[in-house]
Design an enzyme around this catalytic site. Structure first.
Site, PDB file in Angstrom:
ATOM      1  N   HIS A  75       0.828  -1.218   0.000  1.00  0.00           N
ATOM      2  CA  HIS A  75       0.000   0.000   0.000  1.00  0.00           C
ATOM      3  C   HIS A  75       0.866   1.274   0.000  1.00  0.00           C
ATOM      4  CE1 HIS A  75      -3.997  -1.912   0.853  1.00  0.00           C
ATOM      5  NE2 HIS A  75      -3.193  -2.862   1.308  1.00  0.00           N
ATOM      6  N   ASN A 147     -10.431  -2.582   2.495  1.00  0.00           N
ATOM      7  CA  ASN A 147     -10.169  -2.549   1.049  1.00  0.00           C
ATOM      8  C   ASN A 147     -11.463  -2.263   0.295  1.00  0.00           C
ATOM      9  OD1 ASN A 147      -7.432  -3.099   1.113  1.00  0.00           O
ATOM     10  ND2 ASN A 147      -7.649  -5.282   0.671  1.00  0.00           N
TER      11      ASN A 147
HETATM   12  C1  HEM Z   1      -2.241 -10.896   7.478  1.00  0.00           C
HETATM   13  C2  HEM Z   1      -2.599 -10.133   6.476  1.00  0.00           C
HETATM   14  C3  HEM Z   1      -2.028  -8.756   6.291  1.00  0.00           C
HETATM   15  C4  HEM Z   1      -0.854  -8.240   6.720  1.00  0.00           C
HETATM   16  C5  HEM Z   1       0.234  -8.930   7.514  1.00  0.00           C
HETATM   17  C6  HEM Z   1      -0.812  -6.861   6.281  1.00  0.00           C
HETATM   18  C7  HEM Z   1       0.236  -5.998   6.500  1.00  0.00           C
HETATM   19  C8  HEM Z   1       0.266  -4.678   6.120  1.00  0.00           C
HETATM   20  C9  HEM Z   1       1.355  -3.792   6.362  1.00  0.00           C
HETATM   21  C10 HEM Z   1       2.659  -4.172   7.042  1.00  0.00           C
HETATM   22  C11 HEM Z   1       1.005  -2.577   5.890  1.00  0.00           C
HETATM   23  C12 HEM Z   1       1.833  -1.304   5.913  1.00  0.00           C
HETATM   24  C13 HEM Z   1       1.380  -0.461   7.092  1.00  0.00           C
HETATM   25  C14 HEM Z   1       2.172   0.799   7.254  1.00  0.00           C
HETATM   26  O1  HEM Z   1       3.357   0.830   6.889  1.00  0.00           O
HETATM   27  O2  HEM Z   1       1.614   1.769   7.782  1.00  0.00           O
HETATM   28  C15 HEM Z   1      -0.313  -2.695   5.353  1.00  0.00           C
HETATM   29  C16 HEM Z   1      -1.037  -1.661   4.821  1.00  0.00           C
HETATM   30  C17 HEM Z   1      -2.372  -1.758   4.531  1.00  0.00           C
HETATM   31  N1  HEM Z   1      -3.161  -2.895   4.533  1.00  0.00           N
HETATM   32 FE1  HEM Z   1      -2.554  -4.715   5.042  1.00  0.00          FE
HETATM   33  N2  HEM Z   1      -1.957  -6.579   5.597  1.00  0.00           N
HETATM   34  C18 HEM Z   1      -2.737  -7.712   5.591  1.00  0.00           C
HETATM   35  C19 HEM Z   1      -3.980  -7.848   5.044  1.00  0.00           C
HETATM   36  C20 HEM Z   1      -4.790  -6.805   4.705  1.00  0.00           C
HETATM   37  C21 HEM Z   1      -6.200  -6.882   4.478  1.00  0.00           C
HETATM   38  C22 HEM Z   1      -7.048  -8.161   4.588  1.00  0.00           C
HETATM   39  C23 HEM Z   1      -6.625  -5.617   4.211  1.00  0.00           C
HETATM   40  C24 HEM Z   1      -8.009  -5.151   3.940  1.00  0.00           C
HETATM   41  C25 HEM Z   1      -9.032  -5.546   4.661  1.00  0.00           C
HETATM   42  C26 HEM Z   1      -5.483  -4.736   4.262  1.00  0.00           C
HETATM   43  C27 HEM Z   1      -5.519  -3.374   4.079  1.00  0.00           C
HETATM   44  C28 HEM Z   1      -4.439  -2.541   4.196  1.00  0.00           C
HETATM   45  C29 HEM Z   1      -4.496  -1.120   3.950  1.00  0.00           C
HETATM   46  C30 HEM Z   1      -5.718  -0.313   3.552  1.00  0.00           C
HETATM   47  C31 HEM Z   1      -3.201  -0.629   4.156  1.00  0.00           C
HETATM   48  C32 HEM Z   1      -2.736   0.796   3.976  1.00  0.00           C
HETATM   49  C33 HEM Z   1      -2.980   1.601   5.239  1.00  0.00           C
HETATM   50  C34 HEM Z   1      -2.589   3.037   4.992  1.00  0.00           C
HETATM   51  O3  HEM Z   1      -3.211   3.654   4.113  1.00  0.00           O
HETATM   52  O4  HEM Z   1      -1.668   3.528   5.642  1.00  0.00           O
HETATM   53  N3  HEM Z   1      -4.385  -5.483   4.556  1.00  0.00           N
HETATM   54  N4  HEM Z   1      -0.749  -4.003   5.477  1.00  0.00           N
END
Ligand code: HEM
Length: 508
Positions: A75, A147
């Site tokens: 992201h 999402n």
């Molecule tokens: C075990 C599964 C997942 C892991 C380990 C994971 C891990 C991460 C990590 C490490 C980040 C970066 C966060 C940052 O640097 O601030 C991120 C961002 C993000 N993830 Fe996941 N993610 C997973 C599943 C999902 C799922 C299922 C969704 C949606 C329902 C999702 C939505 C997002 C969004 C929207 C961001 C961006 C947040 C922002 O705008 O700062 N992720 N994810």
């Protein structure tokens, strides 16, 4: 309101102009001392080398050298906006979270994003889109990090790093390669549903304003009596959901690869504020066992569970500095408030750890003290020190319990209780139903949408050289829906009968 704002703007502009006319504000170094010359380095005479003692030159280059923080590991490409969430329905029978008190107005910051491609990548590329909302509630910050698509590829957090490695550019070439990610997905039949959605035109939304948002996971609502309900959240765009075909996306990309960011900033600047209604679906704990799939599996939607509207969000202000606000925003599923808790969803449980952990590294130990992340409530605890700490701690008690401490936990905010049975284990969930909802989604599309999906998917699956991987993937899509599998097999010039035979061996 706007007159006050424009009056304030003119006063600021007037002050700046007066300062300029009176010799302008003095440029300083970071220690506050005035800069004498910002155009010419200090040299040894007219032809000699530059001097190490030019502290302005040194500091300017040192600060420039450190301007970037690590981009988000996923992201990375995103855009943010401020707004307000107004709760509209009394759901105190479900949750004690005050953010849902009817009429309550809660400031929010939303960050929209794409997932796999890096910062500054084209916004036309196929990807799920992130829809993360930070609610600055009067009980602390609540982040709903969702999402646009309502399901996910996998159901267990232990698979997430491998999945992302396979989807990101290859380590030896730095090129994204369908051979790698389909190799991974051929071992994950549960991804069939999400792949079907992401390769439909929903994988290329026209704009952030024109897409929905979903929690994907179930969370737990806990009411004042400690009773639990499982809920899924759904933001419905009041602008409608609109998508681009692959050809349209390519045409947009030829002209503009920032179209989603431009669209959001432009709409807000001209006062055309985008809005989303927030809906919930609710299940009682005893209902979970009644489905033929596991309702806490993130690869599933909850068909036939009614949606109830509980509020509306309006985005009405752009950030004034993208780095300070959007880039440093730290949204995390672990930012929860009393009345909202994680469900036992194995994917969500991993996310509860992962985001705050990466943010300690990406933003810093004290990142939650930055203006964009700071709760509107006061933060009082004995977490302390760490790099870049701007806090104003006083006194000598930094432990609890203590005869002299004036802090105490509030028993009303205790976590809810969960009845348990059995042993610890490492096993997949019992009710997998990997293919049915992919087929249901395929059949819900119009003939044109189905044709677009098949063509989008064939574009990538057609590049897969390993026959075994290709036919395993075809068998999954065939199992979801025979017409879908057949059309796809034909589109990649494969043998539909072989896909059918493999599909016959699969269990849903
Ligand atoms: C075990 C599964 C997942 C892991 C380990 C994971 C891990 C991460 C990590 C490490 C980040 C970066 C966060 C940052 O640097 O601030 C991120 C961002 C993000 N993830 Fe996941 N993610 C997973 C599943 C999902 C799922 C299922 C969704 C949606 C329902 C999702 C939505 C997002 C969004 C929207 C961001 C961006 C947040 C922002 O705008 O700062 N992720 N994810």
């Amino acid at each position: 309101m706007s007159r006050i704002r424009s009056l304030r703007f003119s006063l600021v502009a007037l002050a700046a102009l007066t300062a300029f006319q009176a010799g302008a504000a003095t440029l300083t170094r970071d220690n506050g001392a005035p800069v004498g010359d910002n155009q010419n380095s200090q040299t040894a005479g007219p032809n000699g080398p530059v001097l190490l003692q030019d502290v302005q030159l040194l500091q300017k280059l040192q600060r420039f050298d450190r301007e970037r923080i690590p981009e988000r590991v996923v992201h990375a490409r995103g855009t943010g906006a401020y707004g307000v969430f107004v709760a509209s329905k009394d759901i105190s029978d479900l949750t004690r979270a005050k953010v849902f008190t009817p009429g309550e107005e809660t400031p929010v910051f939303v960050r929209f994003s794409s997932v796999i491609h890096g910062n500054h990548s084209p916004e036309t590329l196929r990807d799920p889109r992130g829809f993360g909302t930070k609610f600055y509630t009067r009980e602390g910050n609540w982040d709903l990090v969702g999402n646009n698509l309502p399901v996910f590829f996998i159901r267990d957090a232990i698979k997430f790093p491998d999945m992302v490695h396979s989807l990101k550019p290859a380590p030896d070439t730095n090129i994204q390669d369908p051979n790698r990610f389909f190799d991974f997905f051929s071992h994950q039949p549960e991804a069939t549903h999400m792949l079907t959605r992401v390769y439909s035109d929903y994988g290329t939304p026209t704009s952030y304003r024109e897409m929905d948002g979903n929690s994907v996971h179930a969370y737990k609502f806990v009411n004042a009596k400690g009773e639990i309900h499982y809920v899924k959240f759904h933001w419905k765009s009041l602008q409608g959901q609109k998508t681009l075909t692959a050809a349209q996306a390519e045409a947009v990309q030829g002209k503009d690869f920032n179209h989603m960011t431009k669209d959001l900033i432009g709409a807000i600047n001209k006062g055309d504020y985008p809005k989303w209604d927030l809906y919930i679906q609710v299940l009682k704990p005893e209902q979970l066992a009644k489905f033929d799939f596991d309702p806490l599996d993130a690869t599933k939607i909850w068909p036939d569970v009614p949606e109830v509207k509980i509020g509306t969000m309006t985005l009405n202000k752009n950030p004034s500095n993208v780095f300070l606000e959007t880039e440093q925003a730290a949204l995390a599923p672990s930012n929860l408030v009393p009345g909202i808790e994680p469900s036992e969803d194995r994917l969500l449980q991993g996310r509860i750890f992962s985001y705050a952990d990466t943010q300690f590294h990406r933003v810093g130990t004290n990142g939650l003290q930055l203006p964009i992340n700071r709760p509107r409530t006061s933060v009082v605890n004995y977490n302390q020190d760490g790099s870049m700490n701007p806090g104003a701690k006083q006194g000598n008690v930094n432990y609890e319990p203590s005869e002299r401490a004036d802090l105490a936990a509030d028993a009303a905010a205790k976590y809810s209780r969960l009845p348990l049975s059995g042993t610890t284990q490492q096993q997949r969930i019992a009710r997998t139903q990997n293919f049915k909802q992919a087929g249901d989604f395929y059949r819900s599309l119009s003939a044109q949408e189905q044709a677009n999906l098949v063509s989008n998917l064939a574009g990538d699956l057609g590049q897969v050289k390993d026959d075994g991987v290709k036919y395993t993937m075809l068998s999954y899509f065939y199992k979801a829906d025979a017409n879908y599998g057949r059309a796809l097999a034909q589109a990649v010039k494969a043998d539909p009968a072989r896909a059918q035979a493999l599909a016959a061996k699969l269990q849903d």
